[in-house]
Design a protein around this motif. Structure first.
Motif, PDB file in Angstrom:
ATOM      1  N   PRO A   1      13.623 -22.518  44.085  1.00 23.34           N
ATOM      2  CA  PRO A   1      12.874 -21.254  43.956  1.00 23.34           C
ATOM      3  C   PRO A   1      13.797 -20.042  43.936  1.00 23.34           C
ATOM      4  CG  PRO A   1      11.883 -22.681  45.621  1.00 23.34           C
ATOM      5  CD  PRO A   1      13.178 -23.311  45.242  1.00 23.34           C
ATOM      6  N   GLU A   2      13.386 -19.007  43.209  1.00 19.05           N
ATOM      7  CA  GLU A   2      14.243 -17.830  43.041  1.00 19.05           C
ATOM      8  C   GLU A   2      14.584 -17.170  44.375  1.00 19.05           C
ATOM      9  OE1 GLU A   2      13.785 -15.000  39.875  1.00 19.05           O
ATOM     10  OE2 GLU A   2      12.344 -16.321  38.886  1.00 19.05           O
ATOM     11  N   TRP A   3      13.624 -17.131  45.298  1.00 16.97           N
ATOM     12  CA  TRP A   3      13.908 -16.482  46.584  1.00 16.97           C
ATOM     13  C   TRP A   3      15.005 -17.243  47.334  1.00 16.97           C
ATOM     14  CZ3 TRP A   3      13.480 -19.345  50.996  1.00 16.97           C
ATOM     15  CH2 TRP A   3      12.657 -20.480  50.958  1.00 16.97           C
ATOM     16  N   ARG A   4      14.992 -18.579  47.162  1.00 24.58           N
ATOM     17  CA  ARG A   4      16.011 -19.393  47.824  1.00 24.58           C
ATOM     18  C   ARG A   4      17.376 -19.195  47.162  1.00 24.58           C
ATOM     19  NH1 ARG A   4      17.955 -21.523  52.385  1.00 24.58           N
ATOM     20  NH2 ARG A   4      18.809 -23.616  52.128  1.00 24.58           N
ATOM     21  N   VAL A   5      17.387 -19.099  45.821  1.00 25.39           N
ATOM     22  CA  VAL A   5      18.640 -18.858  45.113  1.00 25.39           C
ATOM     23  C   VAL A   5      19.251 -17.530  45.550  1.00 25.39           C
ATOM     24  CG1 VAL A   5      19.707 -18.514  42.851  1.00 25.39           C
ATOM     25  CG2 VAL A   5      17.922 -20.236  43.134  1.00 25.39           C
ATOM     26  N   ALA A   6      18.390 -16.500  45.657  1.00 25.71           N
ATOM     27  CA  ALA A   6      18.875 -15.184  46.092  1.00 25.71           C
ATOM     28  C   ALA A   6      19.476 -15.270  47.493  1.00 25.71           C
ATOM     29  CB  ALA A   6      17.738 -14.180  46.057  1.00 25.71           C
ATOM     30  N   GLU A   7      18.842 -16.040  48.350  1.00 25.60           N
ATOM     31  CA  GLU A   7      19.343 -16.209  49.725  1.00 25.60           C
ATOM     32  C   GLU A   7      20.696 -16.924  49.728  1.00 25.60           C
ATOM     33  OE1 GLU A   7      17.854 -19.371  52.695  1.00 25.60           O
ATOM     34  OE2 GLU A   7      16.658 -17.578  53.149  1.00 25.60           O
ATOM     35  N   LEU A   8      20.824 -17.955  48.889  1.00 26.25           N
ATOM     36  CA  LEU A   8      22.086 -18.690  48.799  1.00 26.25           C
ATOM     37  C   LEU A   8      23.202 -17.809  48.257  1.00 26.25           C
ATOM     38  CD1 LEU A   8      20.766 -22.097  47.394  1.00 26.25           C
ATOM     39  CD2 LEU A   8      21.607 -21.662  49.716  1.00 26.25           C
ATOM     40  N   ARG A   9      22.863 -16.922  47.329  1.00 29.95           N
ATOM     41  CA  ARG A   9      23.870 -16.006  46.799  1.00 29.95           C
ATOM     42  C   ARG A   9      24.312 -15.018  47.869  1.00 29.95           C
ATOM     43  NH1 ARG A   9      20.361 -15.049  42.578  1.00 29.95           N
ATOM     44  NH2 ARG A   9      20.182 -12.904  43.303  1.00 29.95           N
ATOM     45  N   ARG A  10      23.352 -14.430  48.554  1.00 32.03           N
ATOM     46  CA  ARG A  10      23.685 -13.418  49.571  1.00 32.03           C
ATOM     47  C   ARG A  10      24.542 -14.009  50.681  1.00 32.03           C
ATOM     48  NH1 ARG A  10      18.271 -11.787  48.840  1.00 32.03           N
ATOM     49  NH2 ARG A  10      17.649 -13.042  50.638  1.00 32.03           N
ATOM     50  N   SER A  11      24.258 -15.226  51.071  1.00 34.97           N
ATOM     51  CA  SER A  11      24.992 -15.847  52.173  1.00 34.97           C
ATOM     52  C   SER A  11      26.374 -16.343  51.754  1.00 34.97           C
ATOM     53  CB  SER A  11      24.192 -17.029  52.734  1.00 34.97           C
ATOM     54  OG  SER A  11      24.113 -18.079  51.778  1.00 34.97           O
ATOM     55  N   GLY A  12      26.633 -16.371  50.442  1.00 37.26           N
ATOM     56  CA  GLY A  12      27.909 -16.884  49.960  1.00 37.26           C
ATOM     57  C   GLY A  12      27.926 -18.392  49.790  1.00 37.26           C
ATOM     58  N   MET A  13      26.783 -19.058  50.046  1.00 37.99           N
ATOM     59  CA  MET A  13      26.733 -20.512  49.960  1.00 37.99           C
ATOM     60  C   MET A  13      26.994 -21.001  48.539  1.00 37.99           C
ATOM     61  SD  MET A  13      26.451 -23.560  51.017  1.00 37.99           S
ATOM     62  CE  MET A  13      25.987 -23.386  52.730  1.00 37.99           C
ATOM     63  N   LEU A  14      26.446 -20.303  47.536  1.00 37.97           N
ATOM     64  CA  LEU A  14      26.653 -20.747  46.159  1.00 37.97           C
ATOM     65  C   LEU A  14      28.125 -20.678  45.770  1.00 37.97           C
ATOM     66  CD1 LEU A  14      23.699 -19.483  43.956  1.00 37.97           C
ATOM     67  CD2 LEU A  14      24.244 -21.794  44.673  1.00 37.97           C
ATOM     68  N   ARG A  15      28.771 -19.584  46.136  1.00 39.04           N
ATOM     69  CA  ARG A  15      30.194 -19.459  45.802  1.00 39.04           C
ATOM     70  C   ARG A  15      30.997 -20.549  46.511  1.00 39.04           C
ATOM     71  NH1 ARG A  15      34.856 -16.232  47.655  1.00 39.04           N
ATOM     72  NH2 ARG A  15      36.225 -15.956  45.879  1.00 39.04           N
ATOM     73  N   THR A  16      30.644 -20.825  47.773  1.00 41.24           N
ATOM     74  CA  THR A  16      31.318 -21.897  48.502  1.00 41.24           C
ATOM     75  C   THR A  16      31.113 -23.236  47.806  1.00 41.24           C
ATOM     76  OG1 THR A  16      31.022 -20.734  50.599  1.00 41.24           O
ATOM     77  CG2 THR A  16      31.455 -23.095  50.717  1.00 41.24           C
ATOM     78  N   LEU A  17      29.883 -23.490  47.336  1.00 39.40           N
ATOM     79  CA  LEU A  17      29.579 -24.754  46.664  1.00 39.40           C
ATOM     80  C   LEU A  17      30.391 -24.905  45.387  1.00 39.40           C
ATOM     81  CD1 LEU A  17      27.927 -27.321  46.221  1.00 39.40           C
ATOM     82  CD2 LEU A  17      26.121 -25.894  45.211  1.00 39.40           C
ATOM     83  N   TRP A  18      30.420 -23.849  44.563  1.00 32.97           N
ATOM     84  CA  TRP A  18      31.098 -23.962  43.265  1.00 32.97           C
ATOM     85  C   TRP A  18      32.615 -24.030  43.407  1.00 32.97           C
ATOM     86  CZ3 TRP A  18      27.146 -25.702  41.442  1.00 32.97           C
ATOM     87  CH2 TRP A  18      25.965 -25.030  41.221  1.00 32.97           C
ATOM     88  N   THR A  19      33.149 -23.589  44.522  1.00 31.18           N
ATOM     89  CA  THR A  19      34.609 -23.611  44.684  1.00 31.18           C
ATOM     90  C   THR A  19      35.090 -24.736  45.601  1.00 31.18           C
ATOM     91  OG1 THR A  19      34.427 -21.984  46.482  1.00 31.18           O
ATOM     92  CG2 THR A  19      34.851 -21.134  44.278  1.00 31.18           C
ATOM     93  N   SER A  20      34.196 -25.358  46.352  1.00 29.30           N
ATOM     94  CA  SER A  20      34.597 -26.413  47.289  1.00 29.30           C
ATOM     95  C   SER A  20      34.729 -27.753  46.575  1.00 29.30           C
ATOM     96  CB  SER A  20      33.567 -26.546  48.411  1.00 29.30           C
ATOM     97  OG  SER A  20      33.860 -27.652  49.232  1.00 29.30           O
ATOM     98  N   ARG A  21      35.620 -28.592  47.078  1.00 29.72           N
ATOM     99  CA  ARG A  21      35.794 -29.936  46.530  1.00 29.72           C
ATOM    100  C   ARG A  21      35.384 -31.011  47.537  1.00 29.72           C
ATOM    101  NH1 ARG A  21      38.378 -30.567  41.807  1.00 29.72           N
ATOM    102  NH2 ARG A  21      39.220 -28.695  40.820  1.00 29.72           N
ATOM    103  N   ASP A  22      34.706 -30.627  48.605  1.00 30.46           N
ATOM    104  CA  ASP A  22      34.299 -31.618  49.594  1.00 30.46           C
ATOM    105  C   ASP A  22      32.855 -31.368  50.004  1.00 30.46           C
ATOM    106  OD1 ASP A  22      34.489 -33.803  51.198  1.00 30.46           O
ATOM    107  OD2 ASP A  22      35.977 -32.980  52.567  1.00 30.46           O
ATOM    108  N   VAL A  23      32.379 -32.218  50.871  1.00 33.52           N
ATOM    109  CA  VAL A  23      30.996 -32.125  51.338  1.00 33.52           C
ATOM    110  C   VAL A  23      30.823 -30.892  52.216  1.00 33.52           C
ATOM    111  CG1 VAL A  23      29.217 -33.267  52.723  1.00 33.52           C
ATOM    112  CG2 VAL A  23      30.702 -34.623  51.217  1.00 33.52           C
ATOM    113  N   ILE A  24      29.747 -30.163  51.994  1.00 32.71           N
ATOM    114  CA  ILE A  24      29.395 -28.994  52.807  1.00 32.71           C
ATOM    115  C   ILE A  24      28.253 -29.405  53.732  1.00 32.71           C
ATOM    116  CG2 ILE A  24      28.525 -26.625  52.771  1.00 32.71           C
ATOM    117  CD1 ILE A  24      29.690 -26.430  49.914  1.00 32.71           C
ATOM    118  N   HIS A  25      28.386 -29.082  55.006  1.00 33.56           N
ATOM    119  CA  HIS A  25      27.365 -29.462  55.990  1.00 33.56           C
ATOM    120  C   HIS A  25      26.627 -28.227  56.474  1.00 33.56           C
ATOM    121  CE1 HIS A  25      25.956 -30.313  60.190  1.00 33.56           C
ATOM    122  NE2 HIS A  25      25.456 -31.364  59.555  1.00 33.56           N
ATOM    123  N   ARG A  26      25.293 -28.297  56.480  1.00 35.93           N
ATOM    124  CA  ARG A  26      24.461 -27.235  57.055  1.00 35.93           C
ATOM    125  C   ARG A  26      23.604 -27.868  58.156  1.00 35.93           C
ATOM    126  NH1 ARG A  26      21.775 -22.924  53.063  1.00 35.93           N
ATOM    127  NH2 ARG A  26      21.740 -21.874  55.071  1.00 35.93           N
TER     128      ARG A  26
END
Length: 538
Positions: free
Chosen positions: A202-227
């Motif tokens: 959902p768009e609201w979730r995408v916006a939240e992931l962008r604001r938190s920096g999670m998307l940038r972390t995902l696209w630049t990380s090469r390992d598993v991300i844990h939340r």
């Protein structure tokens, strides 16, 4: 530095097995003198340098196409250096040249062609992913089934990953669209249900992931991300799916009312390796439509062809309001392997579902449809793109909202001009990295005036022209002095301080301009012409 020869060789994979991954038809095998079971150890580009060994490689020859007799020479050269096969570009409707076929036959190397609708990035990604997946399938371990002999589709892979991790799975592309998911249990959280039902995050979730920096972390990380689990949702594991440096998508694991298994991260890493060729296949199946969309987007942005037709090809109404954002690296020559704009492109693609993104060399162009009325979304997107890669340095300019497809070219031109102004300010030490027209103020109109005045200036002659040409040829000291004097509104002391010279030195230079070239800065017209001249000379 360890040499390539000192590294243990990669295990070979049969050519037949590699090509089995290409169900999109992007590669065609023309001949295989040594048979289809010849071993393949890697993928190389033909122009990577004469010193590199090509032992067991499939070599991508990016120069002459298969229809050209000139392609015979690189085929022989690749064979001489140990290649097992060569991939050439096909020309639709034109057969491979007999000289090329004969060269491959005599050298004993496999000869393949790449479909016109695919590109070299597609071909390299497919081949490298196929090799990685085939090798992963030979390994032992909990996720050993997840190889070429295991899941043959993303849905089967999602089910297998759910079994090995103990969680619920979604496999998504880089636009966060759901390509496959595992069965949803009765305890699935609301976000997972809405994501699956909507076919995308959902768009609201995408916006939240962008604001938190999670998307940038995902696209630049090469390992598993844990939340960790929190009040908003269960525990999650996420990993990006890659083919070499290229991001293809991601796999998300969510706890479904129970803890994830202790070895879930290991299973997810293996799943990402197996998912790569499957996502490449998915991308290649969409490549024909993607190529048509790219041509339409390029035509719309650059004003080539009929704008309304291009809009319809992109699935947009020709009368829909939209704006353009342009992003460029701050560095004039980005370092080899710099992925800054790739990350920015992923960020832009997830900004809204309707966004269209074009990567053109070291420039990123984004078409942003506007839902209704005046919209500041373009300026906000520009800020986000510049902010996502602040360390590396990205400049992003937003164009005005165009009333329809016919105005897209004007929005692009203004966004490009905004980036140019930002670059000029950055060269003077400015920290601003994104803006729209309002954000750069009068500098935008000055840039337009300078562009309009340039042909008139270059065709002119007279004392000011003579001064600028002669001084720039000698190093430009006098032109820089005139620029500082004019910028300081005629204040000699302030201008001299900026130039780090004595005021008398500056007075001498101004006097030399008047006595040698006849340029008198007391005359208003001369002063205006000199101002334009020093700006146009850079």
């Amino acid at each position: 530095m360890t040499s390539r020869a000192a590294l243990p060789p990669e295990p070979s994979v049969a050519l037949r097995e590699v090509l089995a991954f290409d169900d999109g038809g992007s590669l065609r095998l023309l001949l295989a003198p040594a048979g289809r079971d010849i071993g393949v150890r890697g993928v190389a580009v033909g122009d990577e340098g004469p010193a590199r060994s090509l032992d067991g490689c499939l070599v991508l020859v990016t120069g002459a196409p298969a229809s050209s007799p000139a392609a015979a020479a690189p085929v022989r050269e690749a064979a001489r250096r140990g290649a097992s096969g060569v991939v050439l570009r096909a020309v639709e409707g034109v057969a491979a040249a007999p000289q090329v076929l004969a060269a491959a036959e005599e050298a004993g190397v496999a000869l393949l062609t790449r479909a016109e609708w695919a590109d070299w990035t597609d071909a390299a990604a497919l081949l490298r992913s196929a090799l990685a997946c085939a090798r992963a399938g030979a390994d032992d371990g909990a996720a050993g089934r997840m190889g070429p002999g295991g899941p043959e589709s993303l849905s089967a892979l999602a089910a297998a990953v759910a079994e090995y991790t103990g969680g619920s799975i979604t496999i998504e592309d880089t636009r966060l669209r759901v390509l496959a998911h595992s069965a949803t249990g009765p305890d699935a959280d609301v976000l997972r249900r809405s994501t699956i039902l909507g076919g995308r995050v959902p768009e609201w979730r995408v916006a939240e992931l962008r604001r938190s920096g999670m998307l940038r972390t995902l696209w630049t990380s090469r390992d598993v991300i844990h939340r960790a689990a929190d009040a908003e949702g269960p525990e999650r594991l996420i990993i990006a799916v890659r083919s070499g440096p290229e991001v293809l998508g991601s796999i998300w694991v969510a706890g479904d009312g129970r803890p994830l298994r202790p070895d879930a991260p290991d299973a997810l890493r293996r799943a990402a390796e197996v998912a790569a060729p499957l996502l490449v296949r998915h991308r290649l199946r969409e490549s024909g439509a993607a190529r048509r969309s790219e041509v339409a987007l390029r035509g719309l942005l650059y004003g080539d062809g009929d704008a309304r037709t291009h809009a319809w090809s992109l699935g947009l109404s020709p009368d829909a309001a939209c704006a353009v954002v342009v992003a460029e690296p701050l560095a004039a020559a980005p370092a080899p392997g710099d992925r800054t704009l790739d990350v920015a492109a992923l960020q832009a693609a997830t900004y809204r579902p309707s966004v269209r993104v074009l990567r053109d060399g070291d420039r990123l162009l984004v078409l942003l449809p506007v839902d209704a009325g005046p919209d500041r979304g373009a300026a906000a997107l520009a800020r986000e793109l510049a902010g996502q890669a602040q360390d590396a340095g990205v400049l992003a300019g937003a164009g005005p909202v165009a009333a329809g497809a016919a105005g897209v070219r004007d929005s692009y031109d203004e966004a490009l001009l905004v980036v140019r102004v930002l670059r000029e300010r950055a060269a003077m030490g400015g920290a601003q990295r994104s803006a729209d027209a309002a954000g750069v103020g009068p500098s935008l109109d000055v840039a337009r005036i300078l562009d309009a005045a340039r042909p008139v200036w270059e065709a002119g002659r007279g004392p000011v022209h003579e001064l600028v040409r002669a001084d720039l040829a000698a190093g430009g000291e006098l032109v820089r002095s005139l620029a500082a004097y004019l910028d300081a509104s005629g204040d000699v002391a302030r201008a001299a301080s900026r130039l780090v010279v004595h005021p008398n030195t500056l007075r001498y230079r101004l006097r030399r301009a008047r006595e040698r070239f006849g340029v008198d800065l007391e005359d208003p017209d001369t002063r205006l012409l000199v101002t334009l001249a020093v700006r146009l000379s850079g």
